[in-house]
Design an enzyme around this catalytic site. Structure first.
Site, mmCIF file in Angstrom:
data_model
loop_
_atom_site.group_PDB
_atom_site.id
_atom_site.type_symbol
_atom_site.label_atom_id
_atom_site.label_comp_id
_atom_site.label_asym_id
_atom_site.label_seq_id
_atom_site.Cartn_x
_atom_site.Cartn_y
_atom_site.Cartn_z
ATOM 1 N N ARG A 1 27.364 17.168 22.063
ATOM 2 C CA ARG A 1 28.001 16.100 22.849
ATOM 3 C C ARG A 1 28.865 16.722 23.942
ATOM 4 N NH1 ARG A 1 29.970 10.706 22.929
ATOM 5 N NH2 ARG A 1 32.234 10.454 22.900
ATOM 6 N N HIS B 1 28.424 17.876 17.249
ATOM 7 C CA HIS B 1 29.451 17.415 18.190
ATOM 8 C C HIS B 1 29.542 18.328 19.407
ATOM 9 C CE1 HIS B 1 32.658 14.675 19.155
ATOM 10 N NE2 HIS B 1 33.474 15.688 19.422
ATOM 11 N N ARG C 1 27.298 10.151 20.060
ATOM 12 C CA ARG C 1 27.858 10.602 18.793
ATOM 13 C C ARG C 1 26.769 10.655 17.726
ATOM 14 N NH1 ARG C 1 31.502 6.760 20.906
ATOM 15 N NH2 ARG C 1 33.561 7.616 21.436
ATOM 16 N N HIS D 1 34.322 6.507 25.849
ATOM 17 C CA HIS D 1 35.730 6.775 25.577
ATOM 18 C C HIS D 1 36.598 5.592 26.012
ATOM 19 C CE1 HIS D 1 35.091 11.419 25.703
ATOM 20 N NE2 HIS D 1 34.902 10.919 24.502
ATOM 21 N N LYS E 1 32.368 3.738 18.583
ATOM 22 C CA LYS E 1 33.605 3.594 17.813
ATOM 23 C C LYS E 1 34.185 2.202 18.005
ATOM 24 C CE LYS E 1 35.469 8.234 17.206
ATOM 25 N NZ LYS E 1 36.630 9.112 17.471
ATOM 26 N N TYR F 1 36.549 17.317 29.071
ATOM 27 C CA TYR F 1 35.216 17.814 29.384
ATOM 28 C C TYR F 1 35.111 18.331 30.814
ATOM 29 C CZ TYR F 1 33.832 15.372 25.138
ATOM 30 O OH TYR F 1 33.726 14.947 23.841
#
Length: 329
Positions: free
Chosen positions: A268, A265, A170, A292, A192, A301
């Site tokens: 990514r 992004h 990120r 994630h 995150k 993805y």
């Protein structure tokens, strides 16, 4: 940007502290929740005829009491979401984030702070978000991007884009990298929810970082506390997220790619897609690499382009079987 929470009523300030200190939410997430809740409370004052809509952006919320909150209903919440859609033109993703903020806020007031006896957001539905395949650079476009990196900070920018394209990190993770976070072929990042994870660096990343550190990164005159940052600006400070976004757009344009279509992004997305399509990476491994929490997030993805889909069908061993009695083509 530092946020001044003193304009908020005490229970909203307590909620912000709870989300960051106890729930471990990132500062960015807490900031967005706060802005969403401030917008909601301003709208509630308009709805209760305490203020006019034309003064919306200057409405204060520090005078809102817990009794005011107790009178909020589920209908009010849907009125607010309708307003954000029709008047503020929020898309489904923005409204879904507001729903998440409202749910967390009212759950906190009801369950943790015990300031309200009923939770009006308990049955609040989130808007349906249309599913779409993520945009990404092809392998050829990725190579073009790397080949067109030039300028005064060429080695730094090359290392940045190499990390994005190879590791799928990120923007906030890359901007916060310190020199000590890199050990041999491993990079430790904080993702995150302040979750730490290790990213293994391939030879392209190691070479790009080493080349930048040895030949271009400033070694003297760095301003505290920026001396520990990996990526340094011309002002001898840690490179900001806005500067990183700008330099990525600049190099995309130089490579003849649409900088309005692609972004940090999207790099990514590109890393994840290339690993899945060309590296045959298991989706659960990809989940770990990207940081994630939910596997469902990673599965967006794992899309395949039309040529791969056609090739998969053509590879079926029954593809060449002809029905008996039909003429051969």
């Amino acid at each position: 940007m530092k946020i001044d929470y003193t304009e908020a009523p005490y229970f909203l300030r307590d909620f912000v502290t709870y989300m960051e200190a106890i729930r471990g939410k990132s500062k960015n997430t807490v900031k967005e929740y706060y802005f969403d809740l401030r917008t909601f409370l301003r709208y509630m004052k308009v709805l209760r005829h305490q203020n006019n809509l034309d003064e919306f952006e200057t409405i204060t919320i520090d005078d809102i009491t817990i009794d005011f909150i107790k009178n909020i209903t589920l209908h009010d919440l849907y009125e607010f979401l309708s307003y954000t859609s029709s008047e503020r033109l929020n898309n489904a993703n923005s409204r879904a984030r507001k729903v998440a903020a409202l749910r967390s806020f009212f759950k906190y007031l009801h369950v943790k702070a015990k300031l309200i006896s009923d939770n009006p957001a308990k049955d609040l539905d989130s808007p349906k978000i249309p599913k779409s395949l993520p945009k990404y650079l092809t392998l050829s476009e990725s190579l073009d991007l790397l080949e067109h990196i030039d300028g005064h900070d060429k080695l730094r920018d090359y290392a940045i884009i190499t990390l994005f394209l190879n590791c799928g990190m990120r923007l906030s993770e890359l901007a916060s990298i310190n020199l000590k976070d890199i050990r041999d072929n491993k990079l430790t990042v904080i993702g995150k929810g302040n979750k730490e994870r290790v990213i293994y660096l391939n030879q392209a990343c190691i070479k790009a970082i080493d080349n930048y550190i040895k030949n271009e990164r400033p070694q003297e005159g760095l301003k505290s506390p920026h001396q520990h940052a990996l990526f340094i600006s011309r002002h001898k400070q840690r490179l900001s997220v806005k500067t990183i976004q700008h330099l990525v757009k600049k190099h995309l344009k130089a490579a003849g790619l649409d900088e309005t279509k692609f972004s940090v992004h999207k790099l990514r997305h590109t890393a994840a897609t290339l690993m899945y399509q060309h590296g045959h990476v298991d989706v659960r491994v990809l989940q770990e690499i990207l940081g994630h929490t939910n596997l469902a997030t990673t599965q967006i993805y794992t899309h395949l382009d039309s040529e791969q889909l056609r090739s998969a069908v053509d590879s079926n061993p029954l593809a060449e079987v002809k029905e008996k009695g039909l003429p051969q083509q």
